[in-house]
Design an enzyme around this catalytic site. Structure first.
Site, short mmCIF file in Angstrom:
data_model
loop_
_atom_site.label_atom_id
_atom_site.label_comp_id
_atom_site.label_asym_id
_atom_site.label_seq_id
_atom_site.Cartn_x
_atom_site.Cartn_y
_atom_site.Cartn_z
N GLY A 45 0.78 -1.24 0.00
CA GLY A 45 0.00 0.00 0.00
C GLY A 45 0.81 1.28 0.00
N GLU A 100 3.87 4.15 5.94
CA GLU A 100 2.65 3.34 5.83
C GLU A 100 1.59 4.14 5.07
OE1 GLU A 100 1.16 0.79 5.51
OE2 GLU A 100 0.68 -0.19 7.41
N ASP A 101 0.70 3.41 4.40
CA ASP A 101 -0.37 4.09 3.67
C ASP A 101 -1.47 4.60 4.60
OD1 ASP A 101 -1.19 1.51 4.28
OD2 ASP A 101 -1.92 1.01 2.28
N ASP A 104 -5.48 2.07 10.58
CA ASP A 104 -6.89 1.89 10.93
C ASP A 104 -6.96 1.37 12.37
OD1 ASP A 104 -9.61 1.53 10.90
OD2 ASP A 104 -9.60 -0.20 9.57
N LYS A 132 -7.15 6.73 10.25
CA LYS A 132 -8.57 6.60 10.59
C LYS A 132 -8.66 6.39 12.09
CE LYS A 132 -9.91 3.57 7.01
NZ LYS A 132 -10.79 2.52 6.49
N PHE A 153 -13.87 3.17 3.78
CA PHE A 153 -12.83 2.42 3.09
C PHE A 153 -12.43 3.18 1.82
CE2 PHE A 153 -10.80 -0.99 0.77
CZ PHE A 153 -10.07 -1.57 1.79
N VAL A 154 -11.14 3.50 1.73
CA VAL A 154 -10.66 4.30 0.60
C VAL A 154 -9.67 3.52 -0.24
CG1 VAL A 154 -11.01 6.56 1.69
CG2 VAL A 154 -8.85 5.35 2.06
N ASP A 160 -5.62 -0.44 -1.95
CA ASP A 160 -6.38 -1.34 -2.80
C ASP A 160 -7.69 -1.78 -2.18
OD1 ASP A 160 -5.06 -3.00 -0.77
OD2 ASP A 160 -5.91 -4.68 -1.90
N ARG A 166 -4.83 0.41 -7.00
CA ARG A 166 -3.60 1.00 -6.44
C ARG A 166 -3.01 2.03 -7.39
NH1 ARG A 166 -2.02 -2.23 -2.05
NH2 ARG A 166 -2.33 -4.46 -2.26
P1 IMP Z 1 -4.58 -1.76 10.63
O1 IMP Z 1 -3.74 -2.90 11.09
O2 IMP Z 1 -6.05 -1.99 10.93
O3 IMP Z 1 -4.11 -0.41 11.12
O4 IMP Z 1 -4.56 -1.80 9.07
C1 IMP Z 1 -3.59 -1.25 8.35
C2 IMP Z 1 -3.61 -1.79 6.94
O5 IMP Z 1 -4.92 -2.13 6.49
C3 IMP Z 1 -3.13 -0.72 6.00
O6 IMP Z 1 -1.75 -0.80 5.82
C4 IMP Z 1 -3.89 -1.01 4.74
O7 IMP Z 1 -3.14 -1.90 3.94
C5 IMP Z 1 -5.16 -1.66 5.19
N1 IMP Z 1 -6.29 -0.70 5.20
C6 IMP Z 1 -6.88 -0.13 6.28
N2 IMP Z 1 -7.85 0.72 5.93
C7 IMP Z 1 -7.86 0.72 4.58
C8 IMP Z 1 -8.66 1.43 3.58
O8 IMP Z 1 -9.55 2.25 3.86
N3 IMP Z 1 -8.35 1.15 2.29
C9 IMP Z 1 -7.38 0.28 1.91
N4 IMP Z 1 -6.62 -0.40 2.80
C10 IMP Z 1 -6.86 -0.19 4.12
MG MG Z 2 -0.65 -1.16 4.19
#
Ligand code: IMP
Ligand code: MG
Length: 180
Positions: A45, A100-101, A104, A132, A153-154, A160, A166
């Site tokens: 990402g 990081e992208d 969440d 987020k 969700f973006v 992706d 992407r």
């Molecule tokens: P976390 O572990 O929940 O913080 O998730 C992080 C990863 O989930 C990110 O690096 C993304 O790859 C993916 N992710 C979380 N939210 C989104 C979204 O809105 N769109 C796309 N990928 C997401």
């Molecule tokens: Mg990621």
């Protein structure tokens, strides 16, 4: 692919992304003056964000890549983090910035920070394009942050849904019927 048919909302334009990336690069350049940094890109990402960000950092710089899985093809974190591809080089004594992208739940980065810290770097910080905060389950100290977004969700600019979108150069929200 007709983008008009699948786009619910364009959330962050190309121009806004470029401006924010420049600001983040300048902040990193200022904060790490006289030091070397190692950017660790979290694949897949963060690839587009990192390639733009590194051009804005005016420091001696190294890059490395890591791939982790926590999501599969769904839109919510599984909470289980697995290293799919590890770094190629040692991080001992390095000033790491994890790129990081999006954050969440924070579970992916929480795991990554613990993992990298055990390898003896000089310092570790996080630079995320998107945040987020409403989805947070694990606390992650984020020094560099592009945009806080609502819990939607973006996709685009590296992010992706089921490995697609992407390549679109801005961040957007898909129409609901794309998921069904
Ligand atoms: P976390 O572990 O929940 O913080 O998730 C992080 C990863 O989930 C990110 O690096 C993304 O790859 C993916 N992710 C979380 N939210 C989104 C979204 O809105 N769109 C796309 N990928 C997401
Ligand atoms: Mg990621």
């Amino acid at each position: 692919m007709d983008l008009n048919k699948i786009t619910k909302e364009i959330m962050i334009s190309k121009e806004a992304l470029a401006e924010k990336t420049r600001e983040l690069g300048q902040a990193i350049t200022r904060d790490y003056e006289g030091k070397e940094v190692l950017l660790v890109c979290v694949l897949n990402g963060a690839i587009m964000f990192m390639s733009d960000l590194m051009k804005e950092i005016k420091l001696p710089l190294e890059i490395d890549f890591m791939a982790v899985s926590s999501y599969g093809d769904s839109t919510k974190s599984s909470g289980v983090v697995k290293i799919i591809k590890d770094l190629d080089k040692s991080v001992e004594g390095k000033n790491i910035i994890i790129v990081e992208d999006i954050i969440d739940s924070g579970l992916t980065l929480h795991y990554l920070i613990d993992n990298l810290r055990s390898r003896g770097p000089e310092s570790i910080e996080i630079c995320t394009l998107l945040d987020k905060p409403s989805g947070r389950k694990a606390d992650v100290p984020t020094k560099y942050k592009g945009f806080e977004i609502k819990d939607e969700f973006v996709v685009g600019y590296g992010l992706d849904y089921a490995e697609k979108y992407r390549n679109i150069p801005y961040i957007f929200v898909l129409k609901e019927d794309v998921y069904s």
